[in-house]
Design a protein around this motif. Structure first.
Motif, PDB file in Angstrom:
ATOM      1  N   PRO A 280     -11.111   1.914   0.446  1.00 37.34           N
ATOM      2  CA  PRO A 280     -10.293   0.730   0.150  1.00 37.34           C
ATOM      3  C   PRO A 280     -10.998  -0.563   0.538  1.00 37.34           C
ATOM      4  O   PRO A 280     -11.659  -0.638   1.574  1.00 37.34           O
ATOM      5  CB  PRO A 280      -9.034   0.949   1.009  1.00 37.34           C
TER       6      PRO A 280
ATOM      7  N   LEU B 124      -9.778  -4.673   0.310  1.00 34.38           N
ATOM      8  CA  LEU B 124      -8.689  -5.592  -0.034  1.00 34.38           C
ATOM      9  C   LEU B 124      -7.573  -4.855  -0.782  1.00 34.38           C
ATOM     10  O   LEU B 124      -7.011  -5.348  -1.766  1.00 34.38           O
ATOM     11  CB  LEU B 124      -9.214  -6.772  -0.856  1.00 34.38           C
ATOM     12  N   GLY B 125      -7.265  -3.649  -0.299  1.00 37.18           N
ATOM     13  CA  GLY B 125      -6.115  -2.911  -0.804  1.00 37.18           C
ATOM     14  C   GLY B 125      -6.351  -2.052  -2.015  1.00 37.18           C
ATOM     15  O   GLY B 125      -5.457  -1.309  -2.432  1.00 37.18           O
ATOM     16  N   GLU B 126      -7.535  -2.107  -2.601  1.00 39.00           N
ATOM     17  CA  GLU B 126      -7.820  -1.318  -3.791  1.00 39.00           C
ATOM     18  C   GLU B 126      -9.019  -0.398  -3.537  1.00 39.00           C
ATOM     19  O   GLU B 126      -9.999  -0.798  -2.909  1.00 39.00           O
ATOM     20  CB  GLU B 126      -8.109  -2.225  -4.988  1.00 39.00           C
TER      21      GLU B 126
ATOM     22  N   PRO C 156      -4.345  -4.811   1.794  1.00 43.08           N
ATOM     23  CA  PRO C 156      -4.095  -5.799   0.735  1.00 43.08           C
ATOM     24  C   PRO C 156      -4.163  -7.235   1.273  1.00 43.08           C
ATOM     25  O   PRO C 156      -3.841  -7.473   2.447  1.00 43.08           O
ATOM     26  CB  PRO C 156      -2.680  -5.455   0.257  1.00 43.08           C
TER      27      PRO C 156
ATOM     28  N   GLU D 246      -2.231  -9.810   0.992  1.00 44.50           N
ATOM     29  CA  GLU D 246      -1.002 -10.359   1.538  1.00 44.50           C
ATOM     30  C   GLU D 246      -0.714  -9.811   2.940  1.00 44.50           C
ATOM     31  O   GLU D 246      -0.112 -10.489   3.773  1.00 44.50           O
ATOM     32  CB  GLU D 246       0.185 -10.088   0.602  1.00 44.50           C
TER      33      GLU D 246
ATOM     34  N   HIS E 286       5.267  -6.804   4.883  1.00 46.05           N
ATOM     35  CA  HIS E 286       3.863  -6.602   5.243  1.00 46.05           C
ATOM     36  C   HIS E 286       3.753  -5.913   6.597  1.00 46.05           C
ATOM     37  O   HIS E 286       2.845  -5.101   6.814  1.00 46.05           O
ATOM     38  CB  HIS E 286       3.135  -7.933   5.256  1.00 46.05           C
TER      39      HIS E 286
ATOM     40  N   TRP F 211       4.338  -2.374   5.893  1.00 45.03           N
ATOM     41  CA  TRP F 211       3.187  -1.756   5.227  1.00 45.03           C
ATOM     42  C   TRP F 211       2.157  -1.310   6.251  1.00 45.03           C
ATOM     43  O   TRP F 211       1.619  -0.198   6.163  1.00 45.03           O
ATOM     44  CB  TRP F 211       2.552  -2.730   4.236  1.00 45.03           C
TER      45      TRP F 211
END
Length: 241
Positions: free
Chosen positions: A88, A90-92, A185, A187, A223, A226
């Protein structure tokens, strides 16, 4: 500064709990940090208090967190640190590619590691160094942007290898952030950044503190949740535990 001692074991409500003790110059009162790597009792360096007493007074909370993170550990990624594996950023998820190049960087949903950096150490170390370098640049920019909007001054940033915390704010205004946040991510990263900056104005988690966080990160609770629910996604290797 803080110093962590060896692991200890105690019994809470009939259940065995392993924990560590950390003495911190920045801590103003005892606290308990709980994460996928375990339980840590953080004590002010100048305070002579029994860590087991702190645990006993918060036994219900500690056992609840322990149960949750025990379950999380079963979901920790089994990373092999080989080309083609996905990590991962930045969340991807990004595919890991190792190739001759001048600089390790992200290109079109891939993390491209410099072959010579891998040859000099290992895939794991080269990738860790890449994340730390990227984290310093990205997190510093986010800190500067939010600090300006919040009209707050901080006294430098440290990108750290914290085991139990995503960030902290020292009494002298230094912001410390965990490099593993770069896997989360954007955010979620912004929430942690604003959380730590808010401590410059409100040292404790008072209503005023959370109001300040909410002013710049509306719906911050999402967040926060998360991070708690996806901690395993941000485990880099077994060395994190």
């Amino acid at each position: 500064m803080s110093q962590t001692t060896r692991k200890h074991t105690t019994t809470l409500a009939g259940e065995e709990v392993t924990y560590e003790v950390s003495r911190s110059d920045d801590a103003t009162q005892p606290r308990i940090d709980a994460g996928i790597d375990g339980i840590t009792v953080v004590l002010p360096a100048s305070l002579d208090e029994d860590p087991e007493t702190v645990l006993m007074e918060n036994a219900g909370w500690v056992l609840e967190k322990k149960t949750k993170f025990d379950q999380y550990r079963a979901d920790i990624p089994d990373r092999t640190f080989e080309a083609g594996e996905r990590f991962p950023y930045l969340g991807e998820d990004h595919e890991l590619i190792i190739e001759p190049r001048q600089k390790s960087e992200v290109v079109d949903q891939t993390i491209r590691l410099r072959q010579s950096a891998v040859d000099q150490s290992s895939v794991e170390r080269a990738l860790r160094n890449f994340y730390r370098r990227e984290a310093r640049e990205y997190l510093s920019k986010r800190l500067d942007q939010f600090a300006g909007g919040m009209e707050l001054d901080y006294d430098g940033v440290q990108i750290r290898n914290q085991r139990t915390r995503w960030g902290s704010c020292s009494t002298n205004g230094t912001i410390s952030l965990n490099w593993r946040l770069l896997m989360a991510p954007p955010e979620v990263i912004d929430y942690v950044v604003v959380h730590e900056l808010a401590h410059l104005r409100e040292p404790n988690h008072t209503d005023a503190f959370w109001s300040l966080v909410a002013e710049y990160i509306p719906g911050y609770e999402t967040h926060e949740d998360w991070l708690e629910e996806n901690s395993t996604r941000l485990v880099f290797s077994a060395d994190d535990l």
